[in-house]
Write an enzyme that holds these catalytic residues in place. Sequence first.
Site, PDB file in Angstrom:
ATOM      1  N   CYS A   1      38.571 -10.090 -41.031  1.00  0.00           N
ATOM      2  CA  CYS A   1      37.634  -9.316 -41.856  1.00  0.00           C
ATOM      3  C   CYS A   1      38.123  -9.194 -43.294  1.00  0.00           C
ATOM      4  O   CYS A   1      37.318  -9.019 -44.216  1.00  0.00           O
ATOM      5  CB  CYS A   1      37.405  -7.937 -41.249  1.00  0.00           C
ATOM      6  SG  CYS A   1      38.885  -6.917 -41.106  1.00  0.00           S
TER       7      CYS A   1
ATOM      8  N   GLU B   1      34.403  -0.227 -39.017  1.00  0.00           N
ATOM      9  CA  GLU B   1      35.301  -1.158 -39.710  1.00  0.00           C
ATOM     10  C   GLU B   1      34.623  -2.517 -39.718  1.00  0.00           C
ATOM     11  O   GLU B   1      34.621  -3.224 -38.709  1.00  0.00           O
ATOM     12  CB  GLU B   1      36.668  -1.202 -39.016  1.00  0.00           C
ATOM     13  CG  GLU B   1      37.386   0.134 -38.983  1.00  0.00           C
ATOM     14  CD  GLU B   1      37.661   0.716 -40.352  1.00  0.00           C
ATOM     15  OE1 GLU B   1      37.616  -0.044 -41.347  1.00  0.00           O
ATOM     16  OE2 GLU B   1      37.920   1.924 -40.449  1.00  0.00           O
TER      17      GLU B   1
END
Length: 482
Positions: free
Chosen positions: A256, A222
């Site tokens: 993110c 991720e």
Amino acid sequence: MSNLNDSSAMSAMSATLANQRKLCITEGPASAELRIDRLSRAIDLIFDNRDAIVETLALDFGHRSSHQSLMSDIYATIECLKHSKKHLKSWMKTEKRKAPFPMNLMGAKAKVEYQAKGVIGIIGTWNFPLNTVFAPLAGVLAAGNRAMIKCSEVTPQTGALLETLTAKYFSSDEVAVFNGGPDVGASFAALPFDHIIFTGATSIARHILRAAADNLTPVTLELGGKSPVIVSKTYPLQEAVERIFAGKILNVGQVCLSPDYVFVPEDQLDDFCTAASSYICNLFPTLRENPDYSSVVNERHYQRLMSYLEDARQKGADIREINPANEDFNQQQGTHKIPLTLIVNPSDDLLVMQEELFGPIMCIKTYTAVSECIDYVNARPRPLALYYFGKDNAEQRRILDSTTSGAVTINDVIFHVSCEDLPFGGIGPSGMGSYHGHDGFKTFSHAKAVYKQSNVNFQKLGGMLPPYGEKCDKTLNTMIRK
């Protein structure tokens, strides 16, 4: 562990993995009741200690908005765990599949059973130190696995707290937390886990993959990247500004999924920048001592962001700092706050257009035709998310079909991550694999194919054993059809 040196931590990690793997075999599959109990304890761990977690996060960051910590690290993580707890019984059910013709007519059966992989290594990161380890843990425990967690050394106090709390709510045979520097992290990634999930920077992900390759350990990554926003001429500008910057201020862009650069129609540039400045000033009349405005996590990341701004300044970029009270940020003590800063129409040679920003900086680019936005996005690494604001369905469809990203949110930013029924993950440089909800359960499970043959010996009956002859030809002619 946190009170051990690196060598001792490495030894403890190896011993814990060996013991957990042994118990996976000797104790057999975890029942639904045991999985629910483990998820309940994870929920209790977070809920019962939410104040201590929020306070410790603030210590690691210098300052972090307590409300944002409650929203992102506490509430969001508990929701992940609750969702898995609610649905895991249905996820565990055997899936019936069709046996091939003509065997199905003779009683052959096929099914898929979801089996725990074993011991899962979870490597978290610093921007959401709780969520990036306990959100994946939801799927790990729902699938019946045991887990070992490596916390980020960038937020050591939070890591130490999670280690203490986890030891209180779980046996180390179930879930164990480890802390330490890069050497400990490298050793952790090199352990022969049954699966690794890593959240963090692309540069570190490459090392994780290399380490896992020696053990052929499957890996879920991720990562992040530069997530673009496209604002259509068909969408109300003020509403777009409010939604985009409401997402940008979360953890001051240290997310993110944070919007990285925004495409706005050329003739709306000044209005967009004015609206953005006004909106931020209304939210934060002051910044330096404002408890709602978070700090950049540490000196290293502060200097990284300042180097981006200095690079832009030296190259003559249009830089617009939003500093409502004209405060002197050189005078701050114990924090690393940076005012939200717009860089308007930056050239591609600027660091702000080459590196993931991961902070309170936003680049604004103009366009005249949406095809320019599509071409720009497609010429760069595939992002973790793409955001589109617009009311033109044909244009929306065009962007969905013509671009590739981990996910898309339409008419907002970041919110897709809150939908547990959607897979969360990137593609290419922004990650591989996905988790959340049912997709997390499947990621951390082995889908075991089970085929039960019928009592009829079809090969013998159909003449499909040597010596082959007319009977076999007849059977094959029956089977091979368009």
